[in-house]
Design a protein around this motif. Structure first.
Motif, PDB file in Angstrom:
ATOM      1  N   HIS A   7       1.068  -1.253  -0.441  1.00 55.13           N
ATOM      2  CA  HIS A   7       0.129  -0.084   0.074  1.00 55.13           C
ATOM      3  C   HIS A   7       0.687   1.209  -0.222  1.00 55.13           C
ATOM      4  CE1 HIS A   7      -3.182   2.497   1.161  1.00 55.13           C
ATOM      5  NE2 HIS A   7      -3.643   1.515   0.495  1.00 55.13           N
ATOM      6  N   ARG A   8       0.155   2.343  -0.765  1.00 57.22           N
ATOM      7  CA  ARG A   8       1.201   3.622  -1.069  1.00 57.22           C
ATOM      8  C   ARG A   8       1.047   3.780  -0.114  1.00 57.22           C
ATOM      9  NH1 ARG A   8       3.244   4.925  -6.214  1.00 57.22           N
ATOM     10  NH2 ARG A   8       2.346   3.680  -7.350  1.00 57.22           N
ATOM     11  N   LEU A   9       0.354   3.923   1.576  1.00 59.25           N
ATOM     12  CA  LEU A   9      -0.040   5.176   2.748  1.00 59.25           C
ATOM     13  C   LEU A   9       1.032   4.286   3.940  1.00 59.25           C
ATOM     14  CD1 LEU A   9      -3.450   5.538   2.832  1.00 59.25           C
ATOM     15  CD2 LEU A   9      -1.951   6.986   1.787  1.00 59.25           C
ATOM     16  N   SER A  10       1.935   3.218   3.582  1.00 64.71           N
ATOM     17  CA  SER A  10       2.859   2.775   4.269  1.00 64.71           C
ATOM     18  C   SER A  10       4.124   3.387   4.288  1.00 64.71           C
ATOM     19  CB  SER A  10       2.794   1.164   4.270  1.00 64.71           C
ATOM     20  OG  SER A  10       2.950   0.739   3.236  1.00 64.71           O
ATOM     21  N   SER A  11       5.082   3.177   5.095  1.00 62.71           N
ATOM     22  CA  SER A  11       6.431   3.897   5.091  1.00 62.71           C
ATOM     23  C   SER A  11       7.051   2.500   4.434  1.00 62.71           C
ATOM     24  CB  SER A  11       6.646   3.779   6.550  1.00 62.71           C
ATOM     25  OG  SER A  11       6.907   2.220   7.157  1.00 62.71           O
ATOM     26  N   ASP A  12       7.899   4.190   3.677  1.00 63.98           N
ATOM     27  CA  ASP A  12       8.746   3.561   2.535  1.00 63.98           C
ATOM     28  C   ASP A  12       8.313   3.473   1.435  1.00 63.98           C
ATOM     29  OD1 ASP A  12      10.735   4.223   4.497  1.00 63.98           O
ATOM     30  OD2 ASP A  12      11.116   2.237   4.887  1.00 63.98           O
ATOM     31  N   ASN A  13       6.691   3.391   0.895  1.00 63.01           N
ATOM     32  CA  ASN A  13       6.562   2.615  -0.654  1.00 63.01           C
ATOM     33  C   ASN A  13       5.462   3.933  -0.971  1.00 63.01           C
ATOM     34  OD1 ASN A  13       6.985   0.130  -0.463  1.00 63.01           O
ATOM     35  ND2 ASN A  13       5.820  -0.379   1.461  1.00 63.01           N
ATOM     36  N   THR A  14       6.199   5.310  -0.776  1.00 56.29           N
ATOM     37  CA  THR A  14       4.855   6.374  -1.222  1.00 56.29           C
ATOM     38  C   THR A  14       5.039   6.491  -2.530  1.00 56.29           C
ATOM     39  OG1 THR A  14       5.097   7.539   1.121  1.00 56.29           O
ATOM     40  CG2 THR A  14       4.719   8.970  -0.319  1.00 56.29           C
ATOM     41  N   LEU A  15       6.296   6.391  -2.932  1.00 57.32           N
ATOM     42  CA  LEU A  15       6.519   6.529  -4.085  1.00 57.32           C
ATOM     43  C   LEU A  15       6.591   5.262  -5.308  1.00 57.32           C
ATOM     44  CD1 LEU A  15       8.769   9.755  -4.426  1.00 57.32           C
ATOM     45  CD2 LEU A  15       6.461   9.326  -4.520  1.00 57.32           C
ATOM     46  N   PHE A  16       7.187   4.509  -4.277  1.00 56.67           N
ATOM     47  CA  PHE A  16       7.946   2.833  -5.229  1.00 56.67           C
ATOM     48  C   PHE A  16       7.793   1.703  -4.016  1.00 56.67           C
ATOM     49  CE2 PHE A  16      10.971   6.695  -5.947  1.00 56.67           C
ATOM     50  CZ  PHE A  16      10.653   6.766  -7.007  1.00 56.67           C
ATOM     51  N   GLY A  68      20.556 -18.337   4.164  1.00 55.64           N
ATOM     52  CA  GLY A  68      20.263 -17.661   5.662  1.00 55.64           C
ATOM     53  C   GLY A  68      20.097 -16.231   4.511  1.00 55.64           C
ATOM     54  N   LYS A  69      19.461 -15.619   3.473  1.00 53.75           N
ATOM     55  CA  LYS A  69      19.082 -14.646   2.918  1.00 53.75           C
ATOM     56  C   LYS A  69      17.830 -14.314   3.165  1.00 53.75           C
ATOM     57  CE  LYS A  69      18.013 -12.839  -1.778  1.00 53.75           C
ATOM     58  NZ  LYS A  69      18.102 -12.558  -2.941  1.00 53.75           N
ATOM     59  N   ARG A  70      17.540 -13.159   3.797  1.00 48.94           N
ATOM     60  CA  ARG A  70      16.539 -12.521   4.437  1.00 48.94           C
ATOM     61  C   ARG A  70      15.598 -11.350   3.329  1.00 48.94           C
ATOM     62  NH1 ARG A  70      15.872  -9.685  10.095  1.00 48.94           N
ATOM     63  NH2 ARG A  70      13.783 -10.821  10.499  1.00 48.94           N
ATOM     64  N   ILE A  71      14.841 -11.627   3.351  1.00 42.00           N
ATOM     65  CA  ILE A  71      13.964 -10.615   2.291  1.00 42.00           C
ATOM     66  C   ILE A  71      12.805  -9.775   3.160  1.00 42.00           C
ATOM     67  CG2 ILE A  71      12.569  -9.918   0.606  1.00 42.00           C
ATOM     68  CD1 ILE A  71      14.424 -11.793  -0.834  1.00 42.00           C
ATOM     69  N   VAL A  72      13.018  -8.250   3.442  1.00 44.78           N
ATOM     70  CA  VAL A  72      11.288  -8.190   4.226  1.00 44.78           C
ATOM     71  C   VAL A  72      11.227  -7.077   3.614  1.00 44.78           C
ATOM     72  CG1 VAL A  72      11.288  -6.225   5.967  1.00 44.78           C
ATOM     73  CG2 VAL A  72      13.049  -7.844   6.534  1.00 44.78           C
ATOM     74  N   ALA A  73       9.781  -7.272   2.729  1.00 40.74           N
ATOM     75  CA  ALA A  73       8.555  -6.953   1.961  1.00 40.74           C
ATOM     76  C   ALA A  73       8.010  -6.118   3.172  1.00 40.74           C
ATOM     77  CB  ALA A  73       7.960  -7.602   0.898  1.00 40.74           C
ATOM     78  N   SER A  74       7.884  -4.792   2.935  1.00 37.61           N
ATOM     79  CA  SER A  74       6.899  -4.275   4.241  1.00 37.61           C
ATOM     80  C   SER A  74       6.052  -3.026   3.182  1.00 37.61           C
ATOM     81  CB  SER A  74       8.049  -2.976   4.311  1.00 37.61           C
ATOM     82  OG  SER A  74       8.548  -2.050   3.467  1.00 37.61           O
ATOM     83  N   GLY A  75       4.779  -3.160   3.852  1.00 36.12           N
ATOM     84  CA  GLY A  75       3.125  -2.365   4.115  1.00 36.12           C
ATOM     85  C   GLY A  75       2.704  -2.740   3.415  1.00 36.12           C
ATOM     86  N   PHE A  76       2.249  -4.575   3.899  1.00 36.82           N
ATOM     87  CA  PHE A  76       1.156  -4.840   3.029  1.00 36.82           C
ATOM     88  C   PHE A  76      -0.092  -5.116   3.955  1.00 36.82           C
ATOM     89  CE2 PHE A  76       4.815  -7.203   0.499  1.00 36.82           C
ATOM     90  CZ  PHE A  76       4.235  -7.198  -0.487  1.00 36.82           C
TER      91      PHE A  76
END
Length: 89
Positions: A7-16, A68-76
């Motif tokens: 969602h674009r209203l979540s942090s770090d996701n406003t533009l991209f 051991g790779k870690r991905i954090v996808a935020s703002g869903f």
């Protein structure tokens, strides 16, 4: 192939906004930048764990691999993050 966009209203996701695409073999994570995007592809058989870090309105999806790779996808949205967990487990 289901695709989930943060969602674009979540942090770090406003533009991209972050984006996850899930198919039968791979999970592809896209992180937008000013000039294009960065992508990470994880083979589903290499996923060790998937978890949710939930806030009040939005949730982060945390994917860890056997190597051991870690991905954090935020703002869903919370409902989308639960669907992602269900698809990957």
């Amino acid at each position: 192939m289901p695709a989930f966009t943060a969602h674009r209203l979540s942090s770090d996701n406003t533009l991209f906004p972050d984006r996850l695409e899930i198919d039968t073999v791979n999970v592809t994570y896209y992180k937008g930048n000013v000039f294009g995007y960065q992508s990470s592809i994880i083979v589903r058989s290499n996923i060790a764990s998937v978890s949710i870090g939930a806030g009040i309105f939005f949730a982060d999806v945390i994917i860890e691999t056997i190597g051991g790779k870690r991905i954090v996808a935020s703002g869903f949205k919370k409902a989308d993050s639960k669907k992602i967990i269900h698809l990957l487990t």
